[in-house]
Design a protein around this motif. Structure first.
Motif, PDB file in Angstrom:
ATOM      1  N   GLY A 145       0.806  -1.201   0.000  1.00 33.95           N
ATOM      2  CA  GLY A 145       0.000   0.000   0.000  1.00 33.95           C
ATOM      3  C   GLY A 145       0.842   1.255   0.000  1.00 33.95           C
ATOM      4  O   GLY A 145       2.053   1.211  -0.224  1.00 33.95           O
ATOM      5  N   ASN A 146       0.186   2.353   0.236  1.00 36.25           N
ATOM      6  CA  ASN A 146       0.826   3.669   0.244  1.00 36.25           C
ATOM      7  C   ASN A 146       0.926   4.178   1.680  1.00 36.25           C
ATOM      8  O   ASN A 146      -0.085   4.299   2.366  1.00 36.25           O
ATOM      9  CB  ASN A 146       0.014   4.651  -0.613  1.00 36.25           C
ATOM     10  CG  ASN A 146      -0.049   4.204  -2.058  1.00 36.25           C
ATOM     11  OD1 ASN A 146       0.976   4.076  -2.712  1.00 36.25           O
ATOM     12  ND2 ASN A 146      -1.248   3.926  -2.541  1.00 36.25           N
ATOM     13  N   ASN A 147       2.154   4.466   2.093  1.00 36.30           N
ATOM     14  CA  ASN A 147       2.411   5.026   3.423  1.00 36.30           C
ATOM     15  C   ASN A 147       1.808   4.200   4.560  1.00 36.30           C
ATOM     16  O   ASN A 147       1.241   4.738   5.507  1.00 36.30           O
ATOM     17  CB  ASN A 147       1.903   6.470   3.506  1.00 36.30           C
ATOM     18  CG  ASN A 147       2.535   7.350   2.450  1.00 36.30           C
ATOM     19  OD1 ASN A 147       3.750   7.360   2.288  1.00 36.30           O
ATOM     20  ND2 ASN A 147       1.708   8.069   1.710  1.00 36.30           N
ATOM     21  N   LEU A 148       1.915   2.881   4.442  1.00 36.94           N
ATOM     22  CA  LEU A 148       1.384   2.005   5.489  1.00 36.94           C
ATOM     23  C   LEU A 148       2.225   2.142   6.747  1.00 36.94           C
ATOM     24  O   LEU A 148       3.447   2.246   6.684  1.00 36.94           O
ATOM     25  CB  LEU A 148       1.388   0.544   5.020  1.00 36.94           C
ATOM     26  CG  LEU A 148       0.510   0.228   3.817  1.00 36.94           C
ATOM     27  CD1 LEU A 148       0.676  -1.234   3.410  1.00 36.94           C
ATOM     28  CD2 LEU A 148      -0.946   0.535   4.110  1.00 36.94           C
ATOM     29  N   LYS A 149       1.570   2.137   7.871  1.00 33.50           N
ATOM     30  CA  LYS A 149       2.248   2.268   9.155  1.00 33.50           C
ATOM     31  C   LYS A 149       2.480   0.884   9.745  1.00 33.50           C
ATOM     32  O   LYS A 149       1.543   0.092   9.892  1.00 33.50           O
ATOM     33  CB  LYS A 149       1.436   3.135  10.093  1.00 33.50           C
ATOM     34  CG  LYS A 149       1.339   4.573   9.604  1.00 33.50           C
ATOM     35  CD  LYS A 149       0.693   5.460  10.635  1.00 33.50           C
ATOM     36  CE  LYS A 149       0.820   6.899  10.192  1.00 33.50           C
ATOM     37  NZ  LYS A 149      -0.433   7.515   9.877  1.00 33.50           N
ATOM     38  N   GLU A 150       3.740   0.626  10.091  1.00 33.52           N
ATOM     39  CA  GLU A 150       4.144  -0.668  10.656  1.00 33.52           C
ATOM     40  C   GLU A 150       3.277  -1.055  11.850  1.00 33.52           C
ATOM     41  O   GLU A 150       2.819  -2.190  11.945  1.00 33.52           O
ATOM     42  CB  GLU A 150       5.621  -0.609  11.060  1.00 33.52           C
ATOM     43  CG  GLU A 150       6.102  -1.781  11.888  1.00 33.52           C
ATOM     44  CD  GLU A 150       6.216  -3.086  11.121  1.00 33.52           C
ATOM     45  OE1 GLU A 150       6.091  -4.151  11.759  1.00 33.52           O
ATOM     46  OE2 GLU A 150       6.412  -3.047   9.891  1.00 33.52           O
ATOM     47  N   ASN A 151       3.044  -0.117  12.757  1.00 32.27           N
ATOM     48  CA  ASN A 151       2.287  -0.452  13.964  1.00 32.27           C
ATOM     49  C   ASN A 151       0.845  -0.842  13.647  1.00 32.27           C
ATOM     50  O   ASN A 151       0.263  -1.684  14.330  1.00 32.27           O
ATOM     51  CB  ASN A 151       2.339   0.690  14.994  1.00 32.27           C
ATOM     52  CG  ASN A 151       1.748   1.986  14.491  1.00 32.27           C
ATOM     53  OD1 ASN A 151       1.880   2.337  13.318  1.00 32.27           O
ATOM     54  ND2 ASN A 151       1.107   2.720  15.390  1.00 32.27           N
ATOM     55  N   HIS A 152       0.257  -0.276  12.594  1.00 31.94           N
ATOM     56  CA  HIS A 152      -1.109  -0.629  12.214  1.00 31.94           C
ATOM     57  C   HIS A 152      -1.171  -2.036  11.624  1.00 31.94           C
ATOM     58  O   HIS A 152      -2.101  -2.799  11.934  1.00 31.94           O
ATOM     59  CB  HIS A 152      -1.676   0.384  11.214  1.00 31.94           C
ATOM     60  CG  HIS A 152      -2.055   1.685  11.826  1.00 31.94           C
ATOM     61  ND1 HIS A 152      -3.164   1.860  12.622  1.00 31.94           N
ATOM     62  CD2 HIS A 152      -1.454   2.899  11.760  1.00 31.94           C
ATOM     63  CE1 HIS A 152      -3.241   3.114  13.016  1.00 31.94           C
ATOM     64  NE2 HIS A 152      -2.209   3.772  12.518  1.00 31.94           N
ATOM     65  N   VAL A 153      -0.205  -2.373  10.782  1.00 31.15           N
ATOM     66  CA  VAL A 153      -0.186  -3.703  10.177  1.00 31.15           C
ATOM     67  C   VAL A 153       0.072  -4.759  11.255  1.00 31.15           C
ATOM     68  O   VAL A 153      -0.617  -5.784  11.323  1.00 31.15           O
ATOM     69  CB  VAL A 153       0.852  -3.785   9.038  1.00 31.15           C
ATOM     70  CG1 VAL A 153       0.960  -5.203   8.498  1.00 31.15           C
ATOM     71  CG2 VAL A 153       0.492  -2.809   7.919  1.00 31.15           C
ATOM     72  N   LYS A 154       1.039  -4.498  12.104  1.00 28.74           N
ATOM     73  CA  LYS A 154       1.352  -5.437  13.190  1.00 28.74           C
ATOM     74  C   LYS A 154       0.141  -5.638  14.098  1.00 28.74           C
ATOM     75  O   LYS A 154      -0.189  -6.761  14.481  1.00 28.74           O
ATOM     76  CB  LYS A 154       2.535  -4.912  14.005  1.00 28.74           C
ATOM     77  CG  LYS A 154       2.964  -5.830  15.107  1.00 28.74           C
ATOM     78  CD  LYS A 154       4.184  -5.285  15.836  1.00 28.74           C
ATOM     79  CE  LYS A 154       4.606  -6.231  16.939  1.00 28.74           C
ATOM     80  NZ  LYS A 154       5.789  -5.740  17.651  1.00 28.74           N
ATOM     81  N   ARG A 155      -0.534  -4.561  14.414  1.00 18.38           N
ATOM     82  CA  ARG A 155      -1.726  -4.627  15.272  1.00 18.38           C
ATOM     83  C   ARG A 155      -2.844  -5.424  14.601  1.00 18.38           C
ATOM     84  O   ARG A 155      -3.520  -6.230  15.243  1.00 18.38           O
ATOM     85  CB  ARG A 155      -2.204  -3.220  15.604  1.00 18.38           C
ATOM     86  CG  ARG A 155      -3.442  -3.179  16.475  1.00 18.38           C
ATOM     87  CD  ARG A 155      -3.802  -1.717  16.830  1.00 18.38           C
ATOM     88  NE  ARG A 155      -5.035  -1.665  17.581  1.00 18.38           N
ATOM     89  CZ  ARG A 155      -6.252  -1.547  17.029  1.00 18.38           C
ATOM     90  NH1 ARG A 155      -6.380  -1.446  15.719  1.00 18.38           N
ATOM     91  NH2 ARG A 155      -7.329  -1.507  17.789  1.00 18.38           N
TER      92      ARG A 155
END
Length: 140
Positions: free
Chosen positions: A97-107
């Protein structure tokens, strides 16, 4: 929830869900099948992957992540003896994706594993060791 399984000859069966969708399952040729569809245990693994991927995408959408693709790759080990139950399953998510945040994916992956994915939680309670990993790719 209901489903029906109809024998269609040899080692082949048609599974129909309560919502009206069907899939053909078949055994390998050395067990009388014609390789016309996935094996029943493959269907179980696919169900687990679909359940978890559904959760991950739902959570990422709610957190307003700009996901362009999500792939879950599953690898399973089975017992050598009959019944050849799953003993270990690893789910690896590739989220693009675009500008995905690591903490959001991990969560999202963690919440699916620990709270939402009924298939994963059920298999863990039955003694299957389930692990998860993820990677993030930028959309080109």
């Amino acid at each position: 929830m209901k489903t029906t399984i109809d024998w269609t000859g040899d080692a082949s069966f048609k599974a129909t869900s309560g919502s009206g969708h069907s899939v053909q399952m078949d055994g390998p040729p050395d067990h009388g099948g014609q390789n016309l569809g996935p094996r029943p245990m493959e269907m179980l693994l696919m169900g687990l992957g679909g359940c978890s991927a559904f959760d991950v995408m739902s959570i990422l959408k709610k957190s307003r992540q700009d996901v362009t693709d999500c792939r879950a790759e599953l690898e399973a080990e089975r017992a050598d003896a009959v019944p050849a139950v799953f003993t270990r399953i690893h789910l690896h998510f590739i989220v693009t994706g675009n500008n995905l945040k690591e903490n959001h994916v991990k969560r999202a992956v963690s919440l699916s594993a620990e709270k939402y994915c009924s298939a994963s939680i059920m298999l863990e309670k039955a003694g299957v060791q389930i692990t998860h990993s993820h990677e993030i790719r930028n959309a080109a």
